[in-house]
Design an enzyme around this catalytic site. Structure first.
Site, PDB file in Angstrom:
ATOM      1  CD  GLU A 144      -2.507   1.557   2.549  1.00  0.00           C
ATOM      2  OE1 GLU A 144      -3.207   2.585   2.638  1.00  0.00           O
ATOM      3  OE2 GLU A 144      -2.384   0.723   3.473  1.00  0.00           O
ATOM      4  CG  ASP A 223       7.932   8.681  14.347  1.00  0.00           C
ATOM      5  OD1 ASP A 223       8.974   9.353  14.249  1.00  0.00           O
ATOM      6  OD2 ASP A 223       6.800   9.172  14.212  1.00  0.00           O
ATOM      7  CG  ASP A 225       8.811  14.308  16.436  1.00  0.00           C
ATOM      8  OD1 ASP A 225       9.357  15.350  16.844  1.00  0.00           O
ATOM      9  OD2 ASP A 225       8.083  14.268  15.442  1.00  0.00           O
TER      10      ASP A 225
END
Length: 598
Positions: A144, A223, A225
């Site tokens: 996808e 992830d 941050d």
């Protein structure tokens, strides 16, 4: 290159003029008003499906834009979300100013058409050493992709469940749609673009149940941050702002995570990428990682997770005895904590509390009483208040005669004496009273004091993961090699063997890359013309010049993207494909041997 005519010299190349004309035409022709009218009828909480035929024969840029606009006007509410672009002011002023110059639809179009590494991306996501531009593996065709496009300024449309048969289709779709952002999702049991056809239909015997459309592979992703470090960033940055001081937190986070993934789980094919603004992304691509269930992903993510507290409750949850992984992490983190957190600016965040901070120092505190180590000593457990008082006096007297490292080690010695673990080796003048205090202290209080240095280091330096990104197969993550629209910087690979050398402010922007392309072309053209204009140059040298030009296989090799892209290609992609080829060979040999035996 799409730039304003005023910035061009009299020697502007013909191809540059052609692009400028097309870009100017695109800017001056607004999208049809009916696009916005139709968008007003769509609820922001709904999702919008935007399908297009990748075989469309629209090669002209203006025709493509018009086709995209017409398609947008026919959108009906289904499953794709529409959201307005936020005019956030949380980014640093320099970032906001530079983003205007470094990002535009015209620059992005040039990046996609000339520099985006479609070949590297396709080879990677195919996990097959035999793919080319016209064919791919099932792992690629069932993958996808999602596009975020901006049909009109200030309005974003999010398009999910896109899939492509090969690199050629992907490239054509990206050039047609010009997405501001590309996200990569899971590998499904069926091509995601066909997911609508899997809906159960009692009138058709050819359709399948919707339950058959589900993810079955996806890289294990992480992830990290810098906004999650706001409560411990003492450099003056917050939200989307970053500086070279707080970016060091990202370097050490990558180091801890990469070491844990390799040593504790045995993963080998791990790629790290700069997010383009204020963080990093990790892609674990080993087959064992790709086939992990959601429960398995959660287990790996939870293995690394440490409760580092919150704005309301800053208590770090670490228990004794310390897990070997956490002990190894502490060994890695402590030197960085001393160098980059305790040390005064410009090297560190000045947690040691040097009293000579000037009024314009971002590290200075309005109510600073001039005490060395004030902020650090204030976090000691109440039962260690005597240590805080004694060291405050001593450090104020010593001043700069002792380094942050010496102060930190001295503090740890005092705590060891306080809980009776360092005999009479401590340098405290009240060691005898500390010994008596240790005998009266409960085991729970001793444990708190013993763990305090570890908790302090972890609260500032341990990786703060966005844990939800890692837990599900079907979670989307920004595609590497994209461009962040807020900064105009490319999401480049990070060399984990040279983390200290990575500078997020040195990552090239779109504007810089276009300048580099122009410079390369002019230098090559000028060099070739000089060679041809010299009567003494023999044919051998001319052929050598032509051969030198052919060595540049991809246009990104003409820019500063060459080093990070080459690193990705040589240190990550090629070794992974080589191993896959070896496994395929072993598998084929086993099949051949089984046939012979039969």
């Amino acid at each position: 290159r799409a730039v304003f005519p005023s910035t061009q010299s009299n020697t502007t190349q013909p191809w540059i003029k052609m692009v400028m004309e097309k870009s100017t035409k695109r800017v001056r022709e607004p999208l049809p008003s009916r696009v916005n009218d139709d968008m007003d009828d769509i609820d922001n909480d709904e999702e919008v499906e935007m399908d297009f035929d990748v075989n469309d024969k629209h090669d002209d840029t203006d025709t493509i834009m018009a086709t995209a606009a017409a398609t947008t006007a026919k959108v009906t509410p289904t499953k794709k979300s529409i959201s307005n672009v936020s005019n956030s002011t949380s980014t640093s002023s320099s970032t906001n100013q530079n983003s205007i110059a470094h990002f535009s639809p015209e620059l992005l179009s040039q990046y996609y058409s000339r520099l985006f590494p479609f070949t590297l991306l396709t080879q990677w996501l195919s996990y097959n050493p035999n793919v080319n531009v016209n064919n791919s593996s099932k792992l690629f065709t069932h993958r996808e992709f999602s596009f975020t496009i901006e049909p009109s300024p200030g309005e974003e449309i999010y398009m999910r469940y896109k899939s492509f048969a090969n690199q050629k289709e992907l490239q054509k779709a990206v050039l047609k749609r010009q997405p501001r952002k590309i996200d990569i999702g899971a590998i499904f049991t069926l091509p995601p673009k066909d997911q609508k056809s899997t809906t159960s239909n009692s009138n058709s015997s050819t359709t399948t149940s919707s339950s058959s459309f589900k993810p079955n592979q996806r890289e294990l992703v992480f992830d990290i941050d810098l906004t999650d470090y706001d409560m411990v960033r003492k450099c003056g940055c917050s939200n989307a702002n970053i500086c070279k001081i707080c970016w060091k937190l990202m370097n050490v986070a990558v180091q801890v995570m990469d070491q844990g993934l390799k040593e504790d789980f045995g993963f080998e094919h791990i790629a790290w990428f700069y997010s383009g603004r204020r963080g990093v992304h990790c892609w674990v691509c080993d087959e064992e990682a790709r086939v992990l269930s959601d429960a398995g992903r959660s287990a790996v993510a939870n293995y690394f997770e440490v409760n580092l507290g919150s704005d309301k409750n800053q208590n770090v949850e670490i228990h004794a005895p310390l897990h070997p992984m956490l002990q190894r992490a502490y060994t890695t983190l402590e030197p960085m904590f001393i160098r980059d957190i305790l040390s005064p600016s410009p090297m560190g965040q000045n947690l040691i509390g040097q009293p000579s901070c000037s009024s314009d120092d971002v590290n200075a505190d309005d109510d600073d009483d001039g005490s060395w180590g004030k902020d650090l000593l204030a976090t000691l457990p109440p039962t260690a208040s005597s240590v805080a008082s004694e060291l405050t006096k001593k450090w104020n007297a010593q001043g700069e005669y002792t380094t942050p490292k010496e102060k930190w080690n001295e503090l740890k010695r005092y705590l060891q004496v306080l809980i009776g673990k360092n005999g009479n080796n401590g340098k405290s003048s009240s060691s005898s009273s500390s010994t008596k205090q240790a005998k009266k202290m409960s085991n729970a209080d001793k444990t708190k004091i013993e763990l305090w240095p570890i908790k302090t280091v972890f609260s500032y330096c341990y990786p703060r993961l966005d844990i939800n990104v890692s837990k599900m197969q079907n979670h989307l993550l920004k595609s590497p090699f994209c461009v962040h629209p807020k900064t105009g910087r490319v999401c480049v690979p990070i060399d984990v063997t040279r983390l200290e050398d990575f500078d997020p402010f040195a990552v090239p922007t779109l504007n810089q890359l276009m300048d580099e392309l122009d410079k390369f072309e002019l230098e090559q053209e000028g060099h070739y013309e000089n060679e041809e204009g010299d009567d003494d140059v023999n044919d051998k040298n001319k052929n050598s010049t032509k051969k030198k030009k052919k060595l540049v296989q991809f246009e990104w090799e003409k820019t500063s993207l060459k080093e990070p892209f080459r690193y990705f290609q040589n240190e990550f992609l090629h070794p992974m494909l080589k191993e896959l080829k070896k496994k395929e060979k072993v598998k084929n040999e086993k099949i051949a041997a089984a046939r012979v035996e039969f």
